[in-house]
Write an enzyme that holds these catalytic residues in place. Sequence first.
Site, PDB file in Angstrom:
ATOM      1  N   LYS B  79       0.851  -1.192   0.000  1.00  0.00           N
ATOM      2  CA  LYS B  79       0.000   0.000   0.000  1.00  0.00           C
ATOM      3  C   LYS B  79       0.886   1.241   0.000  1.00  0.00           C
ATOM      4  CE  LYS B  79      -3.926   1.929   2.641  1.00  0.00           C
ATOM      5  NZ  LYS B  79      -4.788   1.731   3.820  1.00  0.00           N
ATOM      6  N   SER B 154      -9.657   1.638   2.955  1.00  0.00           N
ATOM      7  CA  SER B 154      -8.828   2.434   2.075  1.00  0.00           C
ATOM      8  C   SER B 154      -7.774   1.613   1.338  1.00  0.00           C
ATOM      9  CB  SER B 154      -8.126   3.527   2.870  1.00  0.00           C
ATOM     10  OG  SER B 154      -7.233   2.952   3.806  1.00  0.00           O
ATOM     11  N   SER B 178      -9.805  -0.642   7.177  1.00  0.00           N
ATOM     12  CA  SER B 178      -9.227  -0.448   5.848  1.00  0.00           C
ATOM     13  C   SER B 178      -8.518  -1.658   5.246  1.00  0.00           C
ATOM     14  CB  SER B 178      -8.257   0.736   5.870  1.00  0.00           C
ATOM     15  OG  SER B 178      -8.969   1.936   5.819  1.00  0.00           O
TER      16      SER B 178
END
Lengths: 103, 491
Positions: B79, B154, B178
């Site tokens: 990420k 996210s 997330s």
Amino acid sequence: MSKIQVDRELVRKVADLAHLSLSEQEIGLYQERLAKVLSYVEQLDEVHESLDKNWRPDTSRGEAGVSALERRDVVEGSLPVEEAMKQAPARIGTAFQVPRILE
Amino acid sequence: MPANQTVKSIVEQVRSGKLTAVTAAHACLERTRTIAQKLNSHLHFDEAAALAEAAAADLRIKTIGADKLPLAGVPVLVKDNICVRGSKTTCGSKMLENYVATYDASVIKRLREAGAFVVGKMNMDEFAMGSSNENSAFGAVRNPWNLEYVPGGSSGGSAAAVAARLAPVALGSDTGGSIRQPASFCGIVGLKPTYGSVSRSGLVAFGSSLDQIGPLTTTVEDAAMMMDVLAGLDASDSTSVKHPQSGFAKALLENPEALKGMTIGIPEEFFESGLDAEVGSCLERAIADVQKAGAKIKRVRLPNISYSVAAYYVIATAEASANLARFDGVRYGHRTQGANLNLKDLYRKSRNEGFGREVKQRIMLGTFVLSSGYYDAFYSKANKVRELISRDFAAAFDSGVDLLLTPTSPTPPFKLGEKLSDPLAMYLSDICTIGVNLAGLPGISVPCGRTKAGLPVGMQLIAPKFNELTLLTGAHAYERATEWHKDQPPL
């Protein structure tokens, strides 16, 4: 908790504290969005908590199993100055450049 | 990446000499080239850098021996809020569009030491603020099961790419759901470890008392293999602790039917109003499967859980407003081009130009709840409610429950754009996951069904603090008893 009146003045004040320069249009947008979220968040007021008088949020996490880890106070290597400065948007030598503060 | 490769199968093939890290990287890159664009899953895809990393992994494997490296030859997606030295780390924000990380996050060091290597940096909601991955400054990510739908957020890029088998594993971060919510939306496994068990050093901070890094994988076994490497004390993160447990992957092999004799708590609040009917029926079937696998079911209550979203949006935004104060256009990151500005206006204009709508909204919300006159009513109160929620979870576990079972999200994936105009509707999509972060517990999402439209539904299991062994063995036993994790999106 009283109902918060989110007016344009409050949005301006908060934006100033948060170091944001909002346009007039953005002020309107956030006035609406913040009012909506804050009126939802105000439901916290319904909760009757009966926590011990000595309870404190900043120490409660420790007893729950996560305690602050301390490091020995010894000198270690760090990022070289040149590398740390490399991504500065503006610099003079080894200093970050900002607008003049003192006249 | 051959579409059926897992972390486990790659390590086995590398150990038996049938596969090298470079070959695994090539397979991975080839699949990414054809699919990533459809999903907009990747922010940085540097083939030469990935191959160089793979070659370094091969050298390490040759020198140390694959048997000594628990993740020998495993390609990992990361990420874009986790620092990888020399690679851009944008956090999905214009503010950090050109920022190149100057050091490796502790988790990246651990992965490399274990024989793994980085093959891409993944799209995400800006500064990890969002539940649909539509808040990225670099465009929304699409759900591989249906490109008109969101992948969740996210960690949406991480989840979409693993579901599309562009790599067997991705790292995500989880502040309010997330990792788990996008795993659920994309039909894969997402683990949020206990707060403190995985170092946050090198993770760009959002809500420091809530953030935790964890893996997104296609099987529970792979999540356990990752946890074996990721968990551990790190002097660079003062909240990290030595996990009292170890040997997660081994435990799964030794106890494949761990649900036998376990008591699974069903918190009734998550099954009352607001639960989508199709998600509800998937969960009812999952509860029946858990029972069939030998677990006892016990209904429990978490009396304060309905306040978790309200408490979270005070605490997380307060912490975010402080954490994101560092972005000022002076040392690194976006700086306004405006001329003749004083220092304060330089800060304000740089921040206003660099941050997107949702980030500015949360910074202002956090600034407000910490401001004079409102601190006690909002911030102090939210912390007290957080404590009550933690105690509710503890009481549920003390009543003889080994794990709690809930939906991961109250709804299936929704259409792109559907919730963008209503901040509350978006925030409420995290209602099942946020309490776990507030209480610092470990939670995992595993696939448990699909809607009539073919979209994935996830089930969340929650364990007491630092009890990933029970969490992972329980999730693994469920996975063995069902087939949902074998389904792949039709790409």
